[in-house]
Design a protein around this motif. Structure first.
Motif, PDB file in Angstrom:
ATOM      1  N   LEU A  10       8.331  -8.777  -8.005  1.00 45.54           N
ATOM      2  CA  LEU A  10       7.074  -8.188  -7.534  1.00 45.54           C
ATOM      3  C   LEU A  10       6.978  -6.723  -7.921  1.00 45.54           C
ATOM      4  N   LEU A  11       8.104  -6.052  -7.951  1.00 47.36           N
ATOM      5  CA  LEU A  11       8.098  -4.616  -8.220  1.00 47.36           C
ATOM      6  C   LEU A  11       8.478  -4.299  -9.654  1.00 47.36           C
ATOM      7  N   ALA A  12       8.681  -5.326 -10.455  1.00 49.10           N
ATOM      8  CA  ALA A  12       9.194  -5.114 -11.801  1.00 49.10           C
ATOM      9  C   ALA A  12       8.092  -4.844 -12.820  1.00 49.10           C
ATOM     10  N   ASP A  13       6.850  -4.831 -12.393  1.00 48.40           N
ATOM     11  CA  ASP A  13       5.747  -4.613 -13.307  1.00 48.40           C
ATOM     12  C   ASP A  13       5.165  -3.209 -13.105  1.00 48.40           C
ATOM     13  N   PRO A  14       4.905  -2.479 -14.190  1.00 54.89           N
ATOM     14  CA  PRO A  14       4.451  -1.092 -14.072  1.00 54.89           C
ATOM     15  C   PRO A  14       3.191  -0.954 -13.215  1.00 54.89           C
ATOM     16  N   THR A  15       2.264  -1.896 -13.367  1.00 56.48           N
ATOM     17  CA  THR A  15       1.032  -1.804 -12.595  1.00 56.48           C
ATOM     18  C   THR A  15       1.300  -1.986 -11.105  1.00 56.48           C
ATOM     19  N   ARG A  16       2.012  -3.041 -10.773  1.00 53.71           N
ATOM     20  CA  ARG A  16       2.289  -3.265  -9.355  1.00 53.71           C
ATOM     21  C   ARG A  16       3.139  -2.139  -8.787  1.00 53.71           C
ATOM     22  N   ALA A  17       4.074  -1.628  -9.582  1.00 55.01           N
ATOM     23  CA  ALA A  17       4.904  -0.523  -9.114  1.00 55.01           C
ATOM     24  C   ALA A  17       4.041   0.701  -8.835  1.00 55.01           C
ATOM     25  N   ALA A  18       3.065   0.942  -9.714  1.00 55.08           N
ATOM     26  CA  ALA A  18       2.180   2.097  -9.511  1.00 55.08           C
ATOM     27  C   ALA A  18       1.382   1.930  -8.221  1.00 55.08           C
ATOM     28  N   GLU A  47      -5.891  -9.437  -9.174  1.00 56.50           N
ATOM     29  CA  GLU A  47      -4.812 -10.418  -9.283  1.00 56.50           C
ATOM     30  C   GLU A  47      -3.485  -9.873  -8.770  1.00 56.50           C
ATOM     31  N   GLN A  48      -3.121  -8.705  -9.247  1.00 55.83           N
ATOM     32  CA  GLN A  48      -1.806  -8.162  -8.889  1.00 55.83           C
ATOM     33  C   GLN A  48      -1.715  -7.859  -7.410  1.00 55.83           C
ATOM     34  N   LEU A  49      -2.809  -7.400  -6.822  1.00 57.77           N
ATOM     35  CA  LEU A  49      -2.782  -7.137  -5.387  1.00 57.77           C
ATOM     36  C   LEU A  49      -2.558  -8.424  -4.607  1.00 57.77           C
ATOM     37  N   SER A  50      -3.204  -9.492  -5.057  1.00 57.81           N
ATOM     38  CA  SER A  50      -3.019 -10.766  -4.364  1.00 57.81           C
ATOM     39  C   SER A  50      -1.549 -11.180  -4.369  1.00 57.81           C
ATOM     40  N   ARG A  51      -0.905 -10.939  -5.509  1.00 53.44           N
ATOM     41  CA  ARG A  51       0.510 -11.270  -5.582  1.00 53.44           C
ATOM     42  C   ARG A  51       1.328 -10.473  -4.592  1.00 53.44           C
ATOM     43  N   LEU A  52       1.057  -9.179  -4.542  1.00 51.85           N
ATOM     44  CA  LEU A  52       1.842  -8.320  -3.651  1.00 51.85           C
ATOM     45  C   LEU A  52       1.621  -8.703  -2.200  1.00 51.85           C
ATOM     46  N   VAL A  53       0.393  -9.096  -1.882  1.00 56.35           N
ATOM     47  CA  VAL A  53       0.093  -9.513  -0.512  1.00 56.35           C
ATOM     48  C   VAL A  53       0.821 -10.817  -0.200  1.00 56.35           C
ATOM     49  N   LYS A  54       0.716 -11.767  -1.144  1.00 52.02           N
ATOM     50  CA  LYS A  54       1.367 -13.056  -0.911  1.00 52.02           C
ATOM     51  C   LYS A  54       2.884 -12.889  -0.784  1.00 52.02           C
ATOM     52  N   GLU A  60      -3.391  -6.691   3.843  1.00 47.78           N
ATOM     53  CA  GLU A  60      -4.757  -6.400   3.432  1.00 47.78           C
ATOM     54  C   GLU A  60      -5.711  -6.556   4.606  1.00 47.78           C
ATOM     55  N   GLU A  61      -6.880  -5.958   4.430  1.00 48.08           N
ATOM     56  CA  GLU A  61      -7.883  -5.956   5.469  1.00 48.08           C
ATOM     57  C   GLU A  61      -9.214  -5.888   4.740  1.00 48.08           C
ATOM     58  N   ARG A  62     -10.082  -6.821   4.991  1.00 45.74           N
ATOM     59  CA  ARG A  62     -11.372  -6.826   4.297  1.00 45.74           C
ATOM     60  C   ARG A  62     -12.420  -6.182   5.204  1.00 45.74           C
ATOM     61  N   GLN A  63     -13.191  -5.321   4.597  1.00 44.54           N
ATOM     62  CA  GLN A  63     -14.277  -4.695   5.341  1.00 44.54           C
ATOM     63  C   GLN A  63     -15.486  -4.724   4.452  1.00 44.54           C
ATOM     64  N   GLY A  64     -16.471  -5.562   4.831  1.00 47.36           N
ATOM     65  CA  GLY A  64     -17.665  -5.678   4.009  1.00 47.36           C
ATOM     66  C   GLY A  64     -17.284  -6.055   2.606  1.00 47.36           C
ATOM     67  N   ARG A  65     -17.747  -5.313   1.645  1.00 45.74           N
ATOM     68  CA  ARG A  65     -17.396  -5.679   0.275  1.00 45.74           C
ATOM     69  C   ARG A  65     -16.143  -4.973  -0.209  1.00 45.74           C
ATOM     70  N   HIS A  66     -15.443  -4.303   0.674  1.00 41.47           N
ATOM     71  CA  HIS A  66     -14.217  -3.602   0.283  1.00 41.47           C
ATOM     72  C   HIS A  66     -12.978  -4.381   0.700  1.00 41.47           C
ATOM     73  N   ARG A  67     -11.937  -4.223  -0.120  1.00 45.24           N
ATOM     74  CA  ARG A  67     -10.640  -4.808   0.225  1.00 45.24           C
ATOM     75  C   ARG A  67      -9.658  -3.663   0.347  1.00 45.24           C
ATOM     76  N   ARG A  70      -2.590  -1.883   2.301  1.00 46.32           N
ATOM     77  CA  ARG A  70      -1.577  -0.868   2.635  1.00 46.32           C
ATOM     78  C   ARG A  70      -0.217  -1.540   2.648  1.00 46.32           C
ATOM     79  N   LEU A  71       0.837  -0.746   2.718  1.00 47.28           N
ATOM     80  CA  LEU A  71       2.175  -1.330   2.763  1.00 47.28           C
ATOM     81  C   LEU A  71       2.304  -2.157   4.033  1.00 47.28           C
ATOM     82  N   ALA A  72       3.085  -3.233   3.931  1.00 54.88           N
ATOM     83  CA  ALA A  72       3.187  -4.172   5.060  1.00 54.88           C
ATOM     84  C   ALA A  72       3.894  -3.543   6.248  1.00 54.88           C
ATOM     85  N   GLY A  73       4.770  -2.567   6.016  1.00 56.06           N
ATOM     86  CA  GLY A  73       5.496  -1.963   7.131  1.00 56.06           C
ATOM     87  C   GLY A  73       6.570  -1.017   6.638  1.00 56.06           C
ATOM     88  N   PRO A  74       7.292  -0.404   7.570  1.00 53.93           N
ATOM     89  CA  PRO A  74       8.324   0.566   7.196  1.00 53.93           C
ATOM     90  C   PRO A  74       9.410  -0.054   6.336  1.00 53.93           C
TER      91      PRO A  74
END
Lengths: 225, 225
Positions: A10-18, A47-54, A60-67, A70-74
DNA sequence: GGCACGGTTCGGGCTGGGCCGAACCGTTCC
DNA sequence: GGAACGGTTCGGCCCAGCCCGAACCGTGCC
């Protein structure tokens, strides 16, 4: 597949790491903000966010048309910190804007839910020299520190949590530890709430306000340069 | 490429992850042993090991026609542990041989340089109830514990090291913490040296000897089942 | 209603990298 | 010296997965 490889992947990809490193500021970002930050198209970010969430690293938290994510926890934050600081490479600014940003972040910034940068390290030094925290093979809050935490910060540690009261977190600009754990979080929350520091820009940098300078001097004898 | 993604990438592959998890027993393995363990050809193992060494996670030592590798240090071990235990999935035995192996490992095993399994957790409980270690929002060695460490284990903590004197490490079979850090390492080293436990098989499992049962009872009031 | 906008889904191009077999090298043992 | 053995290097196959553009959907604003 081993759980180790899966989590690491999950953390091995530059985009997800960023994404994860941006989210280390402890705030919730929208998918679009993260896409711009990491310089990828919205479709990729989605796509990548969905992976990190899964994978359980992000919430994640959806508000209206925004997604918002944040980090899941400490624990997730600690994991990302540990990985990022394992091979310490000091980031070099590549242009003027980045140089300004890095300068501000080096002075003071948030690191997940606590304070880092020169400010964070100075605060850590202060609580140790004042005997509030003992640096005795790993950090530990002293009885005096416990009283200070209640009186000065109004913090009550909930019983039965597994989160350590204080934890050391290696600062990647200073190469010295600053305060994490419940104490670090309480200090940061108080500082933001009482306007001792204020967020600047959209990143992790914060600025010490005049009142903050006063408060840090009074509370801990820290002179903020 | 961000250092985060780079380090994570080292552990993001099933083969490399299997190597690292095998090496969590703290011993040095030969390249061939690891290849058989992970069920890949020697050529593959050779390549992947080189990567892990270059990435700083493993240290190598050549002896004659053998190439021995081990984890680079306690930080590397902690990193791998943290990653592996983030998404907790209890391993399920897939056949008889594996079932026997997992049973032995659940009873007692090494975890990098300290003891784990039911034995490890029992020892952790014992030092806490005896007041040698305080479980006060994160583990800390008490003054009594420090004396015990010198007298009973003959361990002298070197000044100025950054390694915590005691650290909690989540046990993946017991789901409860056991002792890591310098204390955990000293206890494990003593136990192996004085033949309180003996390695069984080629993996991480250890067996408590009769003398060991006696010693643990006498030293810490632990009854080893 | 109409439009702008944030986000998602899907198909497709491309590349990195994981794996193997074969050939090769140095060590050890007979 | 010769054979066995552990390890390495190289060429090549193949697939996972990363990314994008285009089309689409729902929300919010005018």
């Amino acid at each position: 597949m081993s759980p180790l490889a899966e989590t690491a992947g999950l953390l091995a990809d530059p985009t997800r790491a960023a994404f994860c490193q941006a989210l280390l500021d402890g705030r919730a970002w929208t998918a679009g903000e993260l896409a711009r930050h990491a310089d990828v198209r919205p479709s990729t970010a989605s796509e990548q966010l969905s992976r990190l969430v899964k994978g359980g690293l992000l919430a994640e938290e959806r508000q209206g048309r925004h997604r918002y994510v944040r980090l899941a926890g400490p624990e997730a934050a600690a994991l990302i910190e540990a990985l990022a600081s394992y091979a310490p490479g000091v980031p070099r600014p590549r242009n003027l804007r980045q140089s300004v940003r890095l300068g501000a972040e080096a002075r003071a910034r948030t690191c997940y839910d606590h304070l880092a940068g020169r400010l964070g390290v100075a605060l850590a030094d202060a609580v140790i020299t004042r005997g509030l925290v003992a640096d005795d093979c790993g950090l530990a809050v002293t009885p005096a520190g416990r009283a200070w935490l209640t009186e000065a910060l109004g913090y009550q540690h909930p019983a039965g949590t597994r989160r350590p009261l204080v934890r050391s977190c290696l600062d990647w600009t200073e190469r010295r530890p600053h305060l994490a754990g419940a104490l670090g979080a309480a200090l940061c929350a108080t500082a933001l709430e009482r306007q001792w520091v204020r967020r600047v820009g959209s990143g992790r940098a914060v600025k010490v306000t005049p009142e903050g300078g006063e408060a840090f001097r009074e509370l801990l004898g820290v002179e903020v340069g």
